[in-house]
Motif scaffolding. Structure first.
Motif, mmCIF file in Angstrom:
data_model
loop_
_atom_site.group_PDB
_atom_site.id
_atom_site.type_symbol
_atom_site.label_atom_id
_atom_site.label_comp_id
_atom_site.label_asym_id
_atom_site.label_seq_id
_atom_site.Cartn_x
_atom_site.Cartn_y
_atom_site.Cartn_z
ATOM 1 N N MET A 1 25.649 -23.490 4.485
ATOM 2 C CA MET A 1 24.217 -23.750 4.669
ATOM 3 C C MET A 1 23.705 -23.695 3.417
ATOM 4 O O MET A 1 24.185 -22.847 2.649
ATOM 5 N N LYS B 1 24.051 -30.213 0.736
ATOM 6 C CA LYS B 1 24.712 -31.438 1.417
ATOM 7 C C LYS B 1 23.597 -32.589 1.859
ATOM 8 O O LYS B 1 23.847 -33.740 1.573
ATOM 9 N N ILE C 1 17.784 -28.684 16.042
ATOM 10 C CA ILE C 1 18.811 -27.732 16.250
ATOM 11 C C ILE C 1 18.535 -26.306 16.880
ATOM 12 O O ILE C 1 19.352 -25.695 17.777
ATOM 13 N N PHE D 1 20.273 -24.509 20.260
ATOM 14 C CA PHE D 1 20.810 -23.357 20.027
ATOM 15 C C PHE D 1 20.005 -22.394 21.006
ATOM 16 O O PHE D 1 20.586 -21.640 21.828
ATOM 17 N N GLU E 1 28.662 -31.547 18.378
ATOM 18 C CA GLU E 1 29.081 -32.073 17.152
ATOM 19 C C GLU E 1 30.684 -32.791 17.304
ATOM 20 O O GLU E 1 30.926 -33.759 16.684
ATOM 21 N N THR F 1 27.388 -33.312 6.831
ATOM 22 C CA THR F 1 27.683 -32.463 8.154
ATOM 23 C C THR F 1 26.848 -31.302 8.171
ATOM 24 O O THR F 1 26.749 -30.643 7.286
ATOM 25 N N GLY F 2 26.941 -30.692 9.415
ATOM 26 C CA GLY F 2 26.297 -29.597 9.627
ATOM 27 C C GLY F 2 27.318 -28.452 8.778
ATOM 28 O O GLY F 2 28.633 -28.644 8.869
ATOM 29 N N GLY F 3 26.988 -27.254 8.545
ATOM 30 C CA GLY F 3 27.764 -26.299 8.008
ATOM 31 C C GLY F 3 29.194 -25.943 8.453
ATOM 32 O O GLY F 3 30.143 -25.655 7.576
ATOM 33 N N LYS F 4 29.105 -25.991 9.764
ATOM 34 C CA LYS F 4 30.469 -25.402 10.259
ATOM 35 C C LYS F 4 31.369 -26.717 11.014
ATOM 36 O O LYS F 4 32.426 -26.323 11.379
ATOM 37 N N ARG G 1 17.571 -22.218 10.369
ATOM 38 C CA ARG G 1 18.875 -22.074 10.487
ATOM 39 C C ARG G 1 19.241 -20.864 11.464
ATOM 40 O O ARG G 1 19.230 -19.658 11.195
ATOM 41 N N LEU H 1 21.722 -19.470 12.978
ATOM 42 C CA LEU H 1 22.775 -18.465 12.650
ATOM 43 C C LEU H 1 22.415 -17.184 11.793
ATOM 44 O O LEU H 1 22.781 -16.480 11.682
HETATM 45 C C1 S3P Z 1 25.136 -24.438 10.820
HETATM 46 C C2 S3P Z 1 24.749 -25.010 9.853
HETATM 47 C C3 S3P Z 1 23.605 -26.165 10.162
HETATM 48 C C4 S3P Z 1 23.460 -26.507 11.510
HETATM 49 C C5 S3P Z 1 23.565 -25.094 12.409
HETATM 50 C C6 S3P Z 1 24.766 -24.511 12.300
HETATM 51 C C7 S3P Z 1 26.429 -23.561 10.529
HETATM 52 O O1 S3P Z 1 23.927 -26.912 9.163
HETATM 53 O O2 S3P Z 1 24.523 -27.143 11.954
HETATM 54 O O3 S3P Z 1 22.495 -24.536 12.399
HETATM 55 O O4 S3P Z 1 27.043 -23.024 11.143
HETATM 56 O O5 S3P Z 1 26.775 -23.422 9.501
HETATM 57 P P1 S3P Z 1 23.472 -27.158 7.768
HETATM 58 O O6 S3P Z 1 24.420 -26.515 6.986
HETATM 59 O O7 S3P Z 1 22.830 -28.325 7.448
HETATM 60 O O8 S3P Z 1 22.055 -25.928 7.355
#
Ligand code: S3P
Length: 180
Positions: free
Chosen positions: A16, A20, A50, A54, A66, A83-86, A125, A127
């Protein structure tokens, strides 16, 4: 997938706050490509942010969404995908997206990540909810470092988005020429 295929997608992963979405959007505009942000896509598809997914359905449901989206992004279609961070720390997802393109990981220092996330008021975010601190970021980064290191990484500290776009184009071309 090699960038020799002119339709190879360029896919951005990373923690995050590593840029990206900002960089992906700029890269797509520069190349005249369609840009897909997986978080935005899932949020639009579900009619929820998002953070709401959650909170109302749980992280496991988000991760399943995802995975479903990853299965739809396997075709080289000249896309730029942020992509999302994970998402791509799941090797199955990474394998699926690799069928259609080249994955690069954007990186930044914990202090820079904290600064950017604090400045980004529009993007919640979950998380980091309740604990937006350097310690929390360092802890998550430590858990994920080996996963991101599986991809070619580009540092983004002290670089503006246009410079990072140039770095990406260079990296993508060198990834492919090494494969020749
Ligand atoms: C996440 C990153 C977020 C989003 C979600 C979980 C993560 O995307 O997918 O909140 O687990 O790293 P960004 O990386 O675009 O913030």
């Amino acid at each position: 997938m090699s960038f020799h295929n002119p339709q190879a997608n360029i896919i951005l992963t990373g923690f995050m706050g590593c840029g990206k979405t900002t960089v992906g959007r700029l890269l797509a505009a520069e190349l005249g490509r369609i840009f897909i942000d997986t978080d935005d896509h899932i949020a639009r598809q579900q009619g929820l942010s998002i953070a709401q997914i959650f909170a109302m359905r749980g992280e496991a449901v988000f991760r399943q969404l995802e995975r479903e989206l990853a299965a739809e992004l396997t075709v080289p279609a000249s896309l730029v995908i942020a992509t999302g961070g994970k998402m791509l720390l799941d090797p199955v997802n990474a394998g699926l997206l690799t069928q259609g393109g080249v994955i690069l990981s954007l990186a930044a220092s914990p202090a820079e990540i904290l600064r950017r996330i604090k400045a980004d008021k529009n993007h919640m975010r979950p998380l980091l909810d309740g604990d937006l601190s350097i310690n929390r970021i360092e802890k998550l980064l430590k858990e994920r470092r080996a996963g991101y290191a599986a991809f070619r990484q580009l540092e983004t500290d002290h670089r503006d988005p246009a410079e990072i776009v140039r770095d990406i184009l260079q990296a993508v071309y060198s990834v492919t020429s090494k494969k020749e």
